[in-house]
Design a protein around this motif. Structure first.
Motif, mmCIF file in Angstrom:
data_model
loop_
_atom_site.group_PDB
_atom_site.id
_atom_site.type_symbol
_atom_site.label_atom_id
_atom_site.label_comp_id
_atom_site.label_asym_id
_atom_site.label_seq_id
_atom_site.Cartn_x
_atom_site.Cartn_y
_atom_site.Cartn_z
ATOM 1 N N GLN A 1 8.928 17.327 7.715
ATOM 2 C CA GLN A 1 9.399 18.619 7.609
ATOM 3 C C GLN A 1 10.741 18.834 6.822
ATOM 4 O OE1 GLN A 1 10.631 19.307 11.870
ATOM 5 N NE2 GLN A 1 8.559 19.230 12.861
ATOM 6 N N GLY A 2 10.519 19.533 6.012
ATOM 7 C CA GLY A 2 11.576 20.036 5.163
ATOM 8 C C GLY A 2 11.869 19.084 3.934
ATOM 9 N N VAL A 3 11.035 18.294 3.694
ATOM 10 C CA VAL A 3 11.193 17.264 2.324
ATOM 11 C C VAL A 3 9.708 17.155 1.715
ATOM 12 C CG1 VAL A 3 12.792 15.886 3.527
ATOM 13 C CG2 VAL A 3 10.392 15.382 3.851
ATOM 14 N N SER A 4 9.976 16.553 0.610
ATOM 15 C CA SER A 4 8.653 16.380 -0.258
ATOM 16 C C SER A 4 7.737 15.268 -0.133
ATOM 17 C CB SER A 4 9.232 16.533 -1.814
ATOM 18 O OG SER A 4 9.947 17.570 -2.056
ATOM 19 N N TYR A 5 8.046 14.281 0.694
ATOM 20 C CA TYR A 5 7.387 13.145 0.969
ATOM 21 C C TYR A 5 6.813 13.006 2.272
ATOM 22 C CZ TYR A 5 11.888 12.036 2.776
ATOM 23 O OH TYR A 5 13.054 12.028 3.391
ATOM 24 N N PRO A 6 5.686 12.247 2.435
ATOM 25 C CA PRO A 6 4.846 12.248 3.669
ATOM 26 C C PRO A 6 5.294 10.808 4.607
ATOM 27 C CG PRO A 6 3.653 11.063 1.966
ATOM 28 C CD PRO A 6 4.979 11.558 1.407
ATOM 29 N N PHE B 1 0.860 -1.215 -0.015
ATOM 30 C CA PHE B 1 -0.024 0.073 -0.022
ATOM 31 C C PHE B 1 1.013 1.084 -0.065
ATOM 32 C CE2 PHE B 1 -2.328 3.374 2.728
ATOM 33 C CZ PHE B 1 -3.397 3.409 1.733
ATOM 34 N N PHE B 2 0.684 2.144 -1.028
ATOM 35 C CA PHE B 2 1.381 3.451 -1.096
ATOM 36 C C PHE B 2 0.721 4.521 -0.875
ATOM 37 C CE2 PHE B 2 3.851 0.526 -4.227
ATOM 38 C CZ PHE B 2 4.777 0.124 -3.436
ATOM 39 N N TYR B 3 1.172 5.542 -0.143
ATOM 40 C CA TYR B 3 0.277 6.629 0.075
ATOM 41 C C TYR B 3 1.016 7.844 -0.174
ATOM 42 C CZ TYR B 3 3.647 6.373 4.075
ATOM 43 O OH TYR B 3 4.589 6.334 4.967
ATOM 44 N N GLY B 4 2.201 7.856 -0.794
ATOM 45 C CA GLY B 4 2.834 9.185 -0.797
ATOM 46 C C GLY B 4 3.397 9.090 -2.477
ATOM 47 N N THR B 5 4.548 9.397 -2.424
ATOM 48 C CA THR B 5 5.329 9.484 -3.863
ATOM 49 C C THR B 5 5.128 8.119 -4.741
ATOM 50 O OG1 THR B 5 7.526 8.772 -3.041
ATOM 51 C CG2 THR B 5 6.960 11.295 -2.990
ATOM 52 N N LEU B 6 5.013 7.083 -3.948
ATOM 53 C CA LEU B 6 4.916 6.119 -4.727
ATOM 54 C C LEU B 6 3.557 5.770 -5.363
ATOM 55 C CD1 LEU B 6 7.308 3.872 -2.593
ATOM 56 C CD2 LEU B 6 7.500 4.218 -5.262
ATOM 57 N N GLU C 1 4.800 6.665 -12.350
ATOM 58 C CA GLU C 1 6.069 7.350 -12.838
ATOM 59 C C GLU C 1 7.321 7.069 -11.625
ATOM 60 O OE1 GLU C 1 2.925 10.054 -14.542
ATOM 61 O OE2 GLU C 1 3.377 8.910 -12.824
ATOM 62 N N VAL C 2 6.761 7.334 -10.479
ATOM 63 C CA VAL C 2 7.846 7.169 -9.350
ATOM 64 C C VAL C 2 7.896 5.653 -9.216
ATOM 65 C CG1 VAL C 2 8.492 7.756 -7.031
ATOM 66 C CG2 VAL C 2 7.275 9.570 -8.498
ATOM 67 N N PHE C 3 6.748 4.862 -9.058
ATOM 68 C CA PHE C 3 7.059 3.655 -8.736
ATOM 69 C C PHE C 3 8.101 2.844 -9.879
ATOM 70 C CE2 PHE C 3 5.571 -0.583 -9.620
ATOM 71 C CZ PHE C 3 5.886 -1.406 -8.725
ATOM 72 N N PHE C 4 7.745 2.974 -10.756
ATOM 73 C CA PHE C 4 8.595 2.484 -12.095
ATOM 74 C C PHE C 4 10.090 2.918 -12.115
ATOM 75 C CE2 PHE C 4 4.211 1.129 -13.524
ATOM 76 C CZ PHE C 4 4.467 -0.307 -13.721
ATOM 77 N N THR C 5 10.271 4.085 -11.610
ATOM 78 C CA THR C 5 11.650 4.619 -11.491
ATOM 79 C C THR C 5 12.147 3.937 -10.286
ATOM 80 O OG1 THR C 5 10.937 6.757 -12.664
ATOM 81 C CG2 THR C 5 13.096 6.696 -11.124
#
Length: 205
Positions: free
Chosen positions: A55-60, A9-14, A18-22
């Protein structure tokens, strides 16, 4: 090496294919249509957890909270190699746990109104280990897609139908916003992608 596959189960960037396959196929030369056929992406909801910005990043990150729920993507067909890449991507900020989520037969609005829950399934999820580093604010998936995602992905891993939680017309708006902000880099791969755990991976250009 086990032949058994996993689900997560992915809840953020994944949540973004596009991110998952990268992450899982960074250096693969296989046709993307073949890679896509290996995995199913289904909307799902995880009860008993809360998602917040870090704090300070792009992901949760998510942490246990009986009063909240988290909407995300249930992804199947994950191999041991995929899980190894995902573990490295998440880094030591996260702990992988086994949980149960409910698949969504109908996806409601951002507040969860209109969600129709269906089958309960077991899967893996990455839980954030440092709750004091979380902001008191929900993470914004659409903000990530429009302002950050292009820096996280292989340029050739783009999908016209990957907006699971938005009307189709949003895709053109997102592309325009990314263009306007100069998010498109030159080359087949993006460079210097930052992993969740803090490490940088230099992509070939």
């Amino acid at each position: 090496m086990s032949d058994q596959t996993h689900a997560a189960f992915f809840y953020g960037t994944l949540m973004a294919p596009e991110v998952f396959f990268t992450v899982c196929y960074r250096y693969s030369t296989d046709n993307i249509s073949l890679l896509r056929s290996l995995h199913d992406f289904k909307p799902a909801i995880l009860h008993g957890f809360c998602r917040r910005r870090i704090q300070g990043v792009s992901y949760p990150g998510i942490t246990p909270d009986d009063d909240h729920e988290v909407r995300g993507m249930y992804v199947t067909g994950l191999t041991d190699a995929n899980m190894h890449h995902l573990d490295n991507f998440e880094g030591d900020e996260y702990e992988r746990r086994t949980v149960k989520v409910r698949l969504l037969s109908k996806v409601g609005d951002d507040e969860g109104r209109g969600n129709v829950e269906g089958e309960e399934v077991e899967c893996e999820v990455y839980v954030f280990k440092h709750p004091t580093q979380l902001e008191d604010k929900e993470w914004d998936y659409h903000e990530f897609r429009t302002q950050k995602m292009k820096k996280w992905t292989r340029e050739d891993y783009g999908f016209d139908d990957s907006d699971h939680f938005a009307p189709p017309e949003v895709e053109d708006e997102e592309k325009k916003a990314a263009d306007d902000e100069g998010e498109f880099d030159v080359g087949v791969y993006k460079t210097n992608v930052k992993l969740h755990g803090g490490a940088n991976v230099a992509m070939p250009s």
